[in-house]
Write an enzyme that holds these catalytic residues in place. Structure first.
Site, PDB file in Angstrom:
ATOM      1  N   CYS A 337       0.789  -1.231   0.000  1.00 11.77           N
ATOM      2  CA  CYS A 337       0.000   0.000   0.000  1.00 11.77           C
ATOM      3  C   CYS A 337       0.827   1.289   0.000  1.00 11.77           C
ATOM      4  CB  CYS A 337      -1.054   0.005   1.098  1.00 11.77           C
ATOM      5  SG  CYS A 337      -0.793  -1.128   2.448  1.00 11.77           S
ATOM      6  N   ARG A 366       6.990 -11.094   5.442  1.00 11.70           N
ATOM      7  CA  ARG A 366       6.533 -10.834   6.809  1.00 11.70           C
ATOM      8  C   ARG A 366       7.214 -11.829   7.728  1.00 11.70           C
ATOM      9  NH1 ARG A 366      -0.008 -10.083   5.713  1.00 11.70           N
ATOM     10  NH2 ARG A 366       0.255  -8.457   4.132  1.00 11.70           N
ATOM     11  N   GLN A 384       1.283 -11.217  -3.458  1.00 11.89           N
ATOM     12  CA  GLN A 384      -0.137 -10.881  -3.395  1.00 11.89           C
ATOM     13  C   GLN A 384      -0.623 -10.390  -4.752  1.00 11.89           C
ATOM     14  OE1 GLN A 384       0.107  -7.883  -0.218  1.00 11.89           O
ATOM     15  NE2 GLN A 384      -1.130  -9.262   1.018  1.00 11.89           N
ATOM     16  N   ASP A 386      -2.348  -7.888  -5.311  1.00 13.07           N
ATOM     17  CA  ASP A 386      -2.775  -6.783  -4.475  1.00 13.07           C
ATOM     18  C   ASP A 386      -3.285  -5.625  -5.337  1.00 13.07           C
ATOM     19  OD1 ASP A 386      -3.186  -5.552  -2.106  1.00 13.07           O
ATOM     20  OD2 ASP A 386      -1.079  -5.108  -1.683  1.00 13.07           O
ATOM     21  N   HIS A 388      -5.020  -1.421  -4.993  1.00  8.13           N
ATOM     22  CA  HIS A 388      -5.488  -0.307  -4.176  1.00  8.13           C
ATOM     23  C   HIS A 388      -6.325   0.604  -5.045  1.00  8.13           C
ATOM     24  CE1 HIS A 388      -2.147  -1.920  -1.830  1.00  8.13           C
ATOM     25  NE2 HIS A 388      -2.937  -1.614  -0.819  1.00  8.13           N
ATOM     26  N   LYS A 468     -12.588  -4.708   7.279  1.00 10.26           N
ATOM     27  CA  LYS A 468     -12.401  -5.490   6.048  1.00 10.26           C
ATOM     28  C   LYS A 468     -13.457  -6.558   5.853  1.00 10.26           C
ATOM     29  CE  LYS A 468      -9.005  -8.763   7.967  1.00 10.26           C
ATOM     30  NZ  LYS A 468      -7.604  -9.221   7.915  1.00 10.26           N
ATOM     31  N   HIS A 514      -8.276  -1.375  -0.123  1.00 11.25           N
ATOM     32  CA  HIS A 514      -7.248  -2.399  -0.358  1.00 11.25           C
ATOM     33  C   HIS A 514      -7.993  -3.672  -0.728  1.00 11.25           C
ATOM     34  CE1 HIS A 514      -4.238  -0.347   2.492  1.00 11.25           C
ATOM     35  NE2 HIS A 514      -5.372   0.281   2.711  1.00 11.25           N
TER      36      HIS A 514
END
Length: 641
Positions: A337, A366, A384, A386, A388, A468, A514
């Site tokens: 992000c 992580r 991911q 991912d 945004h 979320k 997200h």
RNA sequence: GCCCACAUAGCUCAGGGGCAGAGCACUUCCUUGGUAAGGAAGAGGUCCCCGGUUCAAAUCCGGGUGUGGGCUCCA
């Protein structure tokens, strides 16, 4: 006069207070025999509990889900607990609930148990059951209950009683004249006679009250069923699940491996990486069609950016950091992000450009606790899908609806039919003012309501920057996996100074949504392998076709077949080895190649191939060009058909 | 991170205070075959790492790392 209503609508009348046993007997002898407990006005009770008011009741028999659960509960709380107390008199009882398919009990035991101790405990349990003791319940005041357990030094029970907000009516169960007692909300079987078949399965540590600060107790797990047949069926099912284990299948299929120097990080082999790329190709097309722009942002960014975003404070424990020759501290990104916000800040200035959707197949790292790593399903380095979405508050609803639709659509393509949506709100550790959270939560929940989809509430499980939605898919053998996520964030854009110019000519902070659909590609691939038991559909298979020669005379023909397959866009390899056809079939079946073409003299002459599908023993001989045409159709991704 | 178990050939695993084992895979040779293992020979090891005990440790003990099953956490 007392009126008891039964589920079929009929009524029974009693002159004086009665109980479940009497009611069951009044209905029928067989029912009374099978009865284990009673539901009174929707609440489960022991059959012996007195009923002194009019009530709706239904008798719970062993032969029902509720009955089975009561049996498991009695087995753990009465039999397992007593057996452990018999064998290890100094042990202390904590709690013993039922779980799916079975039960566990947590103990403090001065001897450290190992798996080898389980048979001995099982034997003791069987001895106890053989006595067929009646189970007797008594009620106690808080003070009495505490003093009873004080005599037995049952500290955990005392703590439970002390922390309870009820003042009296503590139920204590006992078997016949044994001196074993246990605190329990019940209900329990009337007698140990009603216990079916069971097996103790594993042993582990577990924190008292599930809190990692507390003492580690010893937990014994078991499974229990009405009879031996059901028990065996369950054990067979576990074996079947083991056969689907992605770690085992990935070895057979030569997809990836792990090794000691890189805990929680995948070494992708050519076939595995091919599968990985197939997922990316598929998703890239889906996202482009849905108006996303793909970007790529740095893996390593200066600490100051992570401090500004709030990650350093709220997520720091999970972040890998790196020192460098220039004396600066960098963090390896655990999320994409902040990087995406930087891209937004470089270009977008007008409300006219919103919603602005950025996506990235971003590899994040992580630091996860060592004990939680688990094959591909829990790793430290993962990719991911991912994205945004920067938008105005008014656009949250529409964007949420299209994300939900996109996710559900995609899961269907991968063969997942059952999807559960969870709504998770603010966690304890978070950034941002409460009124911002109110706003974000309201926006998300009202958008979700508009989709008309069913959902469940998952309190306190939101991300540190916003509430979320979690998309959980259920696999072929009924296990749930959380994959997709969609989050409303009113915090990060402001923290990172992202703005746009609104219709009013003023600066505004955008809303940041997200979202990820696979979640982690690594994890999703693990789930896919287990869901399909390694038999991936043709469009996902890293090697859809293998051409096997029966004699070396067919080598040139096999190469020609490969050429034609490749020209048609179908990946294929040939096996020209000096081996028998059965040997080749076995080997490639074990490595899960979905389509095998066998070619020998006959096929060369007729320009055909003998096709054998994974999982089938049948072979059909088809003209080569027809076979290729058919495969070409079949190999397309479901949504591309 | 915590509790327990495990770590031996590329893979699956047996063994175990005194010469390192099997099957499969691999290499070479024979075999050219019709749908889940054709035959023979050969090569292959820091018994996870670091200490300790012992005349002697892959084996026993301690520590570390990794893996597995749970707990906690989570995509």
């Amino acid at each position: 006069m007392l009126t008891i209503k039964l589920p079929d609508g009929s009524e029974k009348h009693f002159e004086k207070p009665t109980n479940g046993i009497e009611i069951a007997e009044s209905i029928g002898e067989n029912l009374a025999k099978a009865a284990v407990a009673i539901e009174i006005d929707g609440k489960q009770h022991d059959l012996s509990d007195e009923i002194s008011n009019d009530a709706m009741v239904s008798i719970i028999t062993l032969n029902s889900d509720a009955g089975l659960e009561i049996m498991r509960h009695t087995l753990t709380a009465q039999v397992l607990a007593r057996a452990v107390k018999n064998l290890y008199p100094n042990s202390k009882l904590a709690i013993g609930p039922t779980v799916t398919d079975g039960f566990y009990y947590d103990f403090e035991i001065d001897k450290q148990l190992s798996i080898d101790d389980l048979p001995k405990i099982e034997e003791e349990m069987k001895k106890i059951i053989k006595q067929e003791s009646k189970i007797i319940k008594s009620f106690h005041s808080k003070k009495d209950a505490i003093s009873l357990f004080k005599k037995k030094s049952e500290n955990y029970k005392i703590e439970i009683i002390k922390n309870s907000d009820q003042e009296g009516n503590f139920q204590i169960y006992q078997q016949g004249d044994s001196d074993f007692i246990d605190l329990c909300r019940g209900p329990h079987l009337r007698s140990l006679k009603q216990i079916g078949s069971f097996k103790l399965t594993k042993i582990s540590g577990a924190y008292w009250k599930g809190n990692a600060e507390n003492q580690m107790l010893q937990r014994i797990y078991g499974t229990a069923w009405l009879n031996n047949k059901d028990l065996r069926k369950h054990l067979t099912k576990l074996e079947e699940a083991e056969k689907r284990d992605h770690r085992k299948l990935a070895k057979q299929m030569d997809l990836f491996h792990f090794q000691e120097e890189a805990p929680g990080a995948v070494f992708w082999h050519p076939k595995g990486w091919n599968l990985f790329q197939k997922l990316i190709d598929y998703m890239r097309k889906k996202q482009t069609d849905a108006g996303y722009h793909e970007v790529n942002t740095p893996e390593l960014m200066d600490r100051s950016l992570w401090e500004a975003s709030g990650h350093w404070e709220s997520f720091g424990e999970n972040m890998f950091t790196s020192d460098s020759g220039d004396g600066r501290k960098y963090a390896i990104k655990p999320m994409n992000c902040p990087g995406h916000v930087q891209v937004f800040k470089q270009g977008i200035t007008s409300y006219r450009d919103l919603p602005y959707r950025l996506c990235e197949f971003g590899k994040v790292h992580r630091y996860e606790p060592s004990g939680s790593l688990h094959g591909m399903l829990r790793v430290r380095a993962f990719t991911q899908d991912d994205a945004h979405i920067f938008c105005t508050p008014e656009q949250i609803t529409d964007e949420t609806i299209s994300v939900c639709n996109l996710i559900l659509d995609i899961y269907k393509d991968f063969g997942f039919k059952e999807i559960i949506i969870k709504y998770a709100d603010r966690p304890k550790v978070r950034v941002g003012e409460d009124h911002i959270w109110d706003e974000a939560e309201n926006a998300l929940i009202s958008a979700l309501e508009k989709t008309g989809l069913d959902y469940v509430h998952n309190p306190g499980e939101g991300a540190f920057y916003g509430p979320k939605l979690e998309f959980v898919l259920r696999d072929a053998i009924g296990r749930d996996w959380q994959c997709g996520t969609h989050q409303v964030d009113l915090n990060l854009p402001a923290r990172l100074d992202a703005t746009y110019v609104g219709e009013d000519g003023q600066k505004h902070t955008p809303v940041l949504l997200h979202r990820a659909m696979f979640g982690s590609l690594e994890r999703f691939i693990g789930i896919l392998i287990e869901h399909h038991a390694g038999n991936l559909p043709l469009w996902l298979s890293p090697l859809p076709v293998k051409v096997l020669t029966i004699t070396s005379k067919a080598d040139n023909y096999a190469k020609e077949v490969i050429k034609q397959l490749n020209n048609a866009g179908i990946q294929a390899e040939c096996d020209l080895r000096n081996e028998k056809i059965s040997y080749k079939v076995r080997e490639h079946s074990l490595s899960k190649v979905p389509v095998l073409f066998a070619v020998g003299h006959k096929e060369i002459e007729e320009e055909t191939v003998a096709i054998r599908r994974l999982g089938s023993k049948e072979q059909i001989t088809v003209k080569l060009n027809e076979a290729i045409q058919d495969l070409q159709k079949e190999i397309k991704a479901p949504s591309a058909k």
